[in-house]
Design an enzyme around this catalytic site. Structure first.
Site, PDB file in Angstrom:
ATOM      1  N   GLU A 186       0.830  -1.201   0.000  1.00 57.00           N
ATOM      2  CA  GLU A 186       0.000   0.000   0.000  1.00 57.00           C
ATOM      3  C   GLU A 186       0.869   1.258   0.000  1.00 57.00           C
ATOM      4  OE1 GLU A 186      -3.550   1.775   2.847  1.00 57.00           O
ATOM      5  OE2 GLU A 186      -3.233  -0.400   2.729  1.00 57.00           O
ATOM      6  N   SER A 206       6.515 -18.767   3.887  1.00 55.83           N
ATOM      7  CA  SER A 206       6.694 -20.158   4.301  1.00 55.83           C
ATOM      8  C   SER A 206       6.341 -21.086   3.156  1.00 55.83           C
ATOM      9  CB  SER A 206       5.799 -20.520   5.494  1.00 55.83           C
ATOM     10  OG  SER A 206       6.047 -19.692   6.595  1.00 55.83           O
ATOM     11  N   ASP A 211      -5.097  -8.962   3.301  1.00 54.13           N
ATOM     12  CA  ASP A 211      -4.995  -7.524   3.542  1.00 54.13           C
ATOM     13  C   ASP A 211      -5.784  -7.172   4.794  1.00 54.13           C
ATOM     14  OD1 ASP A 211      -4.833  -4.806   3.528  1.00 54.13           O
ATOM     15  OD2 ASP A 211      -5.690  -4.528   1.535  1.00 54.13           O
ATOM     16  N   ASP A 261      -5.194  -1.031   6.608  1.00 52.91           N
ATOM     17  CA  ASP A 261      -5.424   0.060   5.668  1.00 52.91           C
ATOM     18  C   ASP A 261      -4.941   1.358   6.292  1.00 52.91           C
ATOM     19  OD1 ASP A 261      -6.527  -1.211   3.459  1.00 52.91           O
ATOM     20  OD2 ASP A 261      -8.578  -1.042   4.175  1.00 52.91           O
TER      21      ASP A 261
END
Length: 864
Positions: free
Chosen positions: A201, A285, A363, A366
């Protein structure tokens, strides 16, 4: 803040220790060996209900046997404190924003404390306590009691050598008792390091601030290549249109100025947050599970190797937790990898089910730009509402306390206010008609799911007891942060995948800034607020797929449009594609897969970037001096083994390509690190020889193209490696420059005198592998020496395990460094060589196997 924030405070302190150690060999031995724990015999421990046996093998790995859960977790706390207490203490000071209280008046420590207090990790952990089940609270309390039983009447110098060093410079009078909340707060550090797309972002905003061109920004975020790198679940039918790809639908010429001050320094400010598990795109991973139809035994096999930061001691602590009589009153029979500071097993297996974890990458954060006013209000839907304030007191060892005012909006804490005087400026595009910023710019609030209280601590114990797919789903519903892919297999033959996590639901806002969380959001418009979270029952899951195996290595979870929207910013899937290809090759050849096959795949060193860039490099015309080196690439097998000359040349060219292509247009803080995203970016740019990213913006009269950049990068690499490794390219070796160098968080840095560093830091060791390679010993392409890339390993497979569900005692494991946190212990580094060479150790689980591997036993006696 990096894990080395306390180096400056210990420099003078370490000099004192050097003098002490030099005074007498006997004195040195006493100082260093004093904290070593007793691991055999008998000792009476107040607080136990019944006797507990702690059986250790030749690697110092404990298997704990108790009669009830209280004694089991009490003993785990005791054993963790025996081997790793300073690590535990350091972590709890970090997660509660109290590092300056431990190390003194140091700017880096105070900055770290300021950011953590602004987030309020400890405050959230305290709020979570009442949400947890009574059983979980009992387990956490028993664990804390066990830690404190070990600390009882022990001086700091008897607990860890680090206190001896710190005590010569700051006050270290007594060790504070362990509190159950100390364990809960540790989950916040886990969540921070595994949080998802927050870096992407900021990169979008930073790239736009430099280029003012959304199409160029789009080049840096190509769509996920599902046609070549399949998602985890491959048999879904799209149920909705693909999500917004994240390109702002705005008129660039009309964008408001001033947002550069809003995001000014956010990268650096949040860089002050400690990364106890690691940072960067090397953090991820590998995990996969193979059904019995493809294995030699006819039973499933499961592999996992989490890619985390490189530290001394390593992040994991191996242990087994066993009820002597497994039943309703005492149901635990589990072994695997634990975190010192938290009870239970994080990754491992019980008597019926094995599980592995990889970062899902959803996500869950923000950034919101907030229009602030000088009267303490901010703008929401045309109205002014009050900013919420609280005061935090940061205690500083040896200095006056600091009062910190924390301000928050509806979306979260205002993170730009933590460190206001910062240099990096970025600019995010906003919808036309957005409110003008104040003279000092917008504020920046961080919304993050981990800042809401949850029940992730409950999930750990639920996973420890899980028996089947339904149990895994129930545990996953509790596992809110960090969001992790779970792969699992059972002794009755089931294999499966489950996605857990608290994932925000975002409304679709047409026009302007995309509302899917890919760009900083306009906080003054409530349409961009989160609309709740994805219901647990809607999270992707799969059992017994037709192809007979599941690979989860941080790639996309589903095809676009299948299931809930999780993120646009996946790892680009080169590791997962390679693992799938290796498994499929075995299946197609009719070779039954064994535990040895799984381990061999974990150590695969093929470089996916070579497939992308090598053909273009081999087409270049170069002079004889450079050609002598580039001939290595023509014969290179694309493997990055330690003795490979081609590997070190290709890596050096790759770093130079990234630097020459992007350094002129991207701020240093978001420069390409070289991982999977950049492989896909370069793959697509190679098809556009005159794309503006190839042009060097600093050469005003010239327009560079692809072939010039590649040619110059190859010439650079030849020159740099000649200076570093000699003029004969055939004598170059990847392992000469690519080395894993574990470093102690407190006493391992460059500012500490050599004798102390040599005591605390294991010797650097050559390794193969690299970034986005299955053997994921990542390096950071942004790091350079005086004139050449620095290939020092920054992220590693922090452990490797293979579980055989047909014979649990045939499972294998290895830890990075070793199980002990005491540098005088033989178990501080006794697994490092095996880890570097790709070897593993037997993993005894049943009582008979543990007895056969027994080296020493400590019996903890109940009072009476």
């Amino acid at each position: 803040m990096s894990a080395s924030l306390v180096r400056r405070v210990v420099t003078a302190v370490a000099v004192v220790l050097v003098v002490v150690l030099a005074a007498s060999t006997v004195t040195a031995a006493i100082v260093i060996r004093r904290p070593l724990p007793t691991t055999s015999g008998e000792t009476r421990i107040p607080g136990l209900g019944n006797d507990v046996d702690v059986v250790r093998d030749d690697l110092g790995i404990p298997q704990i046997y108790a009669d009830d859960p209280h004694d089991l977790f009490f003993a785990q706390g005791y054993v963790h404190a025996q081997d790793r207490f300073f690590e535990m203490d350091y972590r709890r000071h970090v997660t509660s924003g109290r590092v300056a209280e431990l190390v003194g008046d140091q700017e880096a420590a105070i900055q770290a404390d300021s950011v953590i207090r602004t987030f309020g990790w400890r405050r959230v952990a305290e709020q979570e306590w009442d949400l947890l089940s009574q059983q979980t609270r009992d387990h956490l309390t028993a664990y804390a009691d066990g830690v404190n039983a070990y600390l009882d009447r022990r001086t700091p110098s008897a607990a860890a050598i680090e206190y001896t060093v710190l005590g010569t410079q700051v006050s270290v009078e007594a060790i504070e008792p362990w509190d159950p909340i100390d364990s809960v707060a540790w989950l916040k550090a886990m969540a921070w390091d595994l949080r998802g797309n927050y870096d992407d972002e900021l990169l979008r905003a930073a790239a736009y601030g430099s280029t003012q061109d959304t199409s160029l920004v789009g080049d840096l975020f190509p769509p996920y290549p599902a046609e070549t790198n399949p998602p985890i679940i491959t048999d879904g039918t799209p149920s909705s249109p693909p999500p917004d790809p994240g390109t702002p639908d705005v008129d660039d010429a009309s964008l408001p100025a001033g947002s550069e001050d809003a995001l000014a320094g956010v990268v650096e400010a949040l860089g002050a947050v400690p990364h106890l598990l690691g940072e960067g795109d090397g953090i991820g991973s590998n995990s996969w599970v193979v059904g019995g139809e493809h294995t030699a035994s006819g039973d499933p096999l499961l592999a996992n190797d989490p890619h985390l930061g490189i530290t001394a001691p390593g992040l994991w602590y191996q242990a087994g937790l066993h009820c002597r009589d497994v039943g309703d009153e005492c149901p635990f029979d589990v072994a695997g990898y634990t975190f010192a500071g938290f009870p239970g097993v994080i990754i491992g297996h019980n008597d019926a089910l094995a599980w592995g974890l990889t970062n899902l990458g959803a996500d869950v954060t923000d950034f919101y730009l907030e229009r602030l006013f000088t009267d303490g209000t901010y703008l929401r839907d045309g109205e002014r509402v009050p900013v919420v304030e609280r005061t935090e007191t940061i205690e500083v060892n040896g200095a006056d306390p600091i009062q910190l005012t924390v301000r928050s909006t509806e979306h979260g804490p205002l993170v730009d206010e933590v460190l206001p005087d910062l240099e990096l400026a970025t600019e995010a595009p906003l919808p036309e008609g957005s409110p003008r910023p104040a003279r000092e710019g917008y504020g920046v609030a961080l919304a993050w799911t981990a800042l809401e209280p949850g029940r992730s601590a409950d999930a750990v114990f639920a996973m420890n007891l899980a028996q089947d797919a339904d149990d895994v789903a129930a545990a996953a519903a509790l596992f809110e942060v960090p969001s992790q892919n779970i792969v699992f297999a059972t002794t009755d033959g089931t294999i499966g995948y489950q996605a857990p996590g608290r994932i925000p639901v975002r409304a679709v806002v047409s026009g302007g800034t995309p509302s899917n969380g890919t760009w900083p959001q306009p906080g003054w418009d409530s349409r961009y607020d989160w609309q709740g979270t994805v219901p647990a029952e809607e999270m992707p899951a799969e059992t017994d797929p037709e192809e007979g195996f599941i690979v989860a290595a941080n790639q996309a979870v589903t095809e676009p449009g299948v299931g809930p929207f999780l993120t646009n910013d996946w790892d680009y899937g080169f590791r997962s594609a390679r693992i799938r290809a290796l498994l499929q090759a075995e299946i197609d050849a009719g070779r039954p897969i064994t535990a040895e096959t799984m381990s061999r795949i974990q150590n695969d060193t093929l470089d996916p970037a070579a497939d992308v860039l090598l053909p273009s490099l081999l087409d270049l015309e170069v002079d004889d001096f450079t050609g002598e080196a580039s001939a290595l690439l023509a014969d290179w097998d694309q493997r990055t083994d330690p003795d490979s000359a081609g590997a070190v040349l290709f890596a050096t060219v790759w770093a130079n390509v990234l630097r020459r292509t992007f350094a002129d247009q991207l701020p240093e803080a978001v420069a390409p690190s070289g991982g999977a995203q950049w492989i896909e970016v370069v793959r697509r740019l190679l098809e556009e020889p005159e794309n503006l990213w190839w042009d060097d913006a600093t050469t005003v009269a010239l327009v560079e193209t692809r072939d010039e950049v590649l040619h110059d990068a190859l010439v650079d690499a030849r020159r740099q490696l000649t200076a570093a490794l000699g003029a004969d390219p055939t004598r170059w070796r990847w392992g000469n420059l690519h080395r894993a160098a574990p470093e102690h968080a407190v006493l391992g840095g460059d500012g500490v005198p050599g004798p102390v560093r040599r005591l605390m830091n294991p010797s650097a060791i050559e390794v193969g592998g690299g970034s986005s390679i299955v053997d994921a010993t990542g390096w950071d392409a942004t790091q350079w020496g005086e004139a050449a890339p620095d290939f020092t390993v920054t992220a590693i497979p922090s452990m490797r395990m293979v579980v055989d569900l047909g014979d649990l005692d045939a499972s294998t494991w290895v830890n990075f460094t070793g199980n002990s946190g005491h540098p005088a212990s033989p178990h501080y580094t006794d697994q490092l060589r095996a880890w570097a060479e790709g070897d593993t150790y037997p993993w005894p689980f049943t009582r008979d196997a543990v007895a056969a591997a027994e080296e020493e036993t400590l019996r903890l006696l109940a009072p009476g």
